[in-house]
Design an enzyme around this catalytic site. Structure first.
Site, PDB file in Angstrom:
ATOM      1  N   HIS A  60      17.131  39.489  38.156  1.00  0.00           N
ATOM      2  CA  HIS A  60      16.071  40.463  37.878  1.00  0.00           C
ATOM      3  C   HIS A  60      15.312  40.687  39.189  1.00  0.00           C
ATOM      4  CE1 HIS A  60      12.128  41.771  36.264  1.00  0.00           C
ATOM      5  NE2 HIS A  60      12.755  42.083  35.152  1.00  0.00           N
ATOM      6  N   ASP A  81      15.039  30.659  36.985  1.00  0.00           N
ATOM      7  CA  ASP A  81      14.287  31.667  36.235  1.00  0.00           C
ATOM      8  C   ASP A  81      14.760  31.587  34.783  1.00  0.00           C
ATOM      9  OD1 ASP A  81      13.602  33.981  34.896  1.00  0.00           O
ATOM     10  OD2 ASP A  81      14.074  35.332  36.556  1.00  0.00           O
ATOM     11  N   GLN A 107      14.998  34.506  30.360  1.00  0.00           N
ATOM     12  CA  GLN A 107      15.913  34.900  29.282  1.00  0.00           C
ATOM     13  C   GLN A 107      16.511  33.706  28.549  1.00  0.00           C
ATOM     14  OE1 GLN A 107      16.370  37.903  28.090  1.00  0.00           O
ATOM     15  NE2 GLN A 107      15.169  38.926  29.654  1.00  0.00           N
ATOM     16  N   LYS A 157       8.687  36.331  25.796  1.00  0.00           N
ATOM     17  CA  LYS A 157      10.111  36.436  25.466  1.00  0.00           C
ATOM     18  C   LYS A 157      10.453  35.501  24.302  1.00  0.00           C
ATOM     19  CE  LYS A 157      11.283  38.550  29.524  1.00  0.00           C
ATOM     20  NZ  LYS A 157      11.577  39.959  29.644  1.00  0.00           N
ATOM     21  N   CYS A 188      15.742  46.462  35.617  1.00  0.00           N
ATOM     22  CA  CYS A 188      15.174  45.744  36.772  1.00  0.00           C
ATOM     23  C   CYS A 188      16.228  44.853  37.426  1.00  0.00           C
ATOM     24  CB  CYS A 188      13.950  44.896  36.387  1.00  0.00           C
ATOM     25  SG  CYS A 188      12.638  45.851  35.678  1.00  0.00           S
TER      26      CYS A 188
HETATM   27  N1  7TS Z   1      13.335  37.252  35.105  1.00  0.00           N
HETATM   28  C1  7TS Z   1      14.164  37.675  34.142  1.00  0.00           C
HETATM   29  C2  7TS Z   1      15.534  37.101  34.036  1.00  0.00           C
HETATM   30  C3  7TS Z   1      13.698  38.635  33.219  1.00  0.00           C
HETATM   31  O1  7TS Z   1      14.507  39.038  32.245  1.00  0.00           O
HETATM   32  C4  7TS Z   1      12.379  39.143  33.332  1.00  0.00           C
HETATM   33  C5  7TS Z   1      11.878  40.234  32.426  1.00  0.00           C
HETATM   34  C6  7TS Z   1      11.567  38.641  34.339  1.00  0.00           C
HETATM   35  C7  7TS Z   1      12.083  37.706  35.220  1.00  0.00           C
HETATM   36  C8  7TS Z   1      10.133  39.072  34.497  1.00  0.00           C
HETATM   37  O2  7TS Z   1       9.381  38.556  33.442  1.00  0.00           O
HETATM   38  P1  7TS Z   1       7.817  38.916  33.315  1.00  0.00           P
HETATM   39  O3  7TS Z   1       7.418  38.344  31.990  1.00  0.00           O
HETATM   40  O4  7TS Z   1       7.138  38.261  34.460  1.00  0.00           O
HETATM   41  O5  7TS Z   1       7.717  40.402  33.380  1.00  0.00           O
HETATM   42  N2  7TS Z   1      12.887  41.022  31.863  1.00  0.00           N
HETATM   43  C9  7TS Z   1      12.757  42.215  31.252  1.00  0.00           C
HETATM   44  C10 7TS Z   1      13.842  42.922  30.721  1.00  0.00           C
HETATM   45  O6  7TS Z   1      15.001  42.544  30.748  1.00  0.00           O
HETATM   46  N3  7TS Z   1      13.381  44.051  30.164  1.00  0.00           N
HETATM   47  O7  7TS Z   1      12.043  44.110  30.321  1.00  0.00           O
HETATM   48  C11 7TS Z   1      11.637  42.959  30.986  1.00  0.00           C
END
Ligand code: 7TS
Length: 404
Positions: A121, A198, A201, A224, A362
């Site tokens: 991501h 990370d 997911q 999530k 992303c």
């Molecule tokens: N890393 C991964 C693997 C992710 O899927 C996401 C968000 C992030 C980092 C960032 O997370 P945040 O909570 O700091 O924003 N993924 C997604 C997605 O797949 N669709 O919308 C957000």
């Protein structure tokens, strides 16, 4: 006993309609929905004990502090961290990664190398590029194959005594691939490099054991996994967290402040400047309780059934191609219809009440690898049903008919 109909009753939002159709929510990789058990905790906080924490002698402040710190202990137990102070509250995965990347600014030299994977991501790419700009260190990339898997023999070749840090996601948000993080961690440690995983997911599907993994940093977001947005956690090994400088300065993160010199607070507060998302931390704990009560083994088994069923049914549609076909994947299906833009498919699905994500998710380097602008992504949670998969399949067929 896992009973999806029973579970669905916990999620008020699943009763609503979108465009006159029952909502079919298949955008869980972007954010999960919130059960009433967690909503109740949020309402209770603001109705009964909203106060700032760690600073008041009054009862409300003490109640809020206790509940917030209880949230930290729940996270610690959930990921099996050795110490409670190894859990840092953050605003989410992005914040956790930036905190670590910023900390490494003072630890890296020009000749150092850091390794990322092709499956990341943007939030696990850009902060490290910024780190390289600040330090002169070099960023190397573990390549992927057509199935959407990382090529471990290439990873082996990238590692050297110059490698200082490896950062990789546990599960790819765009393809659903589960990466071999055990192998990645072991090999990185063999050359003396630290590893950040990370877990944005993975946390909705897998209960991580940070001690067993021997991982140095593990980050995730509460939203999530049935918790609120703007809340997350960074796990860091005590030795690393002591070595890294603070990320932000302010209240709460200090031991003593004078105009000559400031000393920092002990862990975890050294990394928690300012008033945090107090309710978020408490609700994160409640979300962990909720998911553990259902059980991660039961969740994984059920989601796998959904994944297999949806994969089989979608592949019956002529001209539909799935990206990410590893045997090791979670309940994410990224696909395209031949000659049709993913955005158009997503728009028609929305008219039918079906929420999916379209675009590059992303993760532009993955789309570049496949030479596509993006995909339609359906991501399933434990509260989705086979009849919702059927609705998706019939919606995609309809989109195909209308757009070809
Ligand atoms: N890393 C991964 C693997 C992710 O899927 C996401 C968000 C992030 C980092 C960032 O997370 P945040 O909570 O700091 O924003 N993924 C997604 C997605 O797949 N669709 O919308 C957000």
């Amino acid at each position: 006993m896992f009973n999806v109909e029973h579970i669905r009753q916990d999620f008020p939002i699943l009763n609503r309609e979108v465009n006159g159709k029952p909502l079919v929510y298949l955008d869980n990789a972007a954010t999960s929905q919130t059960p009433k058990q967690v909503i109740d905790v949020i309402v209770d906080y603001y109705s009964n004990y909203n106060a700032n924490i760690h600073r008041g002698v009054h009862t409300l402040s003490q109640e809020a502090t206790d509940a917030y710190e209880q949230g930290r202990i729940k996270i610690q137990k959930h990921v099996n961290a050795k110490h409670t102070h190894e859990i840092i509250f953050t605003s989410g995965t992005t914040h956790g990664i930036n905190l670590v990347a910023n900390g490494f600014s003072s630890l890296l030299k020009k000749e150092d190398e850091i390794i990322v994977s092709a499956l990341e991501h943007h939030s696990n790419i850009v902060p490290w590029q910024m780190l390289c700009e600040r330090t002169g260190a070099t960023l190397k990339v573990i390549p992927m194959n057509l199935e959407g898997e990382l090529i471990m023999s290439e990873y082996d070749k990238l590692l050297s005594e110059n490698t200082k840090l490896v950062f990789v996601n546990h599960i790819s948000n765009a393809l659903g691939t589960i990466n071999p993080i055990e192998y990645i961690i072991e090999k990185a440690h063999a050359v003396g490099a630290a590893v950040l995983v990370d877990g944005a997911q993975s946390c909705p599907h897998i209960k991580p054991d940070v001690q067993d993994l021997d991982v140095d940093f593990y980050v995730t977001s509460a939203h999530k996994m049935c918790g609120p947005t703007g809340e997350g956690m960074l796990y860091g090994k005590e030795t690393w967290l002591k070595k890294l400088p603070p990320y932000q300065g302010g209240g709460e993160m200090i031991a003593e402040v004078t105009f000559d010199k400031t000393t920092y607070a002990d862990l975890p507060h050294k990394f928690e400047a300012g008033t945090p998302n107090i309710c978020g931390g408490i609700a994160f704990g409640a979300a962990i309780d909720y998911m553990n009560a259902i059980g991660f083994d039961a969740i994984a088994k059920y989601e796998h059934e959904l994944l297999d069923y949806a994969t089989e049914k979608l592949l019956e549609i002529e001209g539909l191609k799935i990206y990410g076909t590893s045997k090791h994947k979670t309940s994410v299906i990224s696909f395209n219809l031949e000659g049709i833009h993913p955005y158009d498919v997503g728009t028609i699905l929305d008219k039918l009440g079906i929420a999916v994500r379209t675009g590059h998710h992303c993760a532009q380097p993955i789309m570049d690898f496949y030479k596509i602008p993006g995909t339609v992504r359906a991501s399933f949670a434990f509260y989705n049903t086979k009849s919702e998969v059927d609705a998706l399949v019939s919606g995609v067929k309809k989109a195909k008919m209308m757009l070809s």
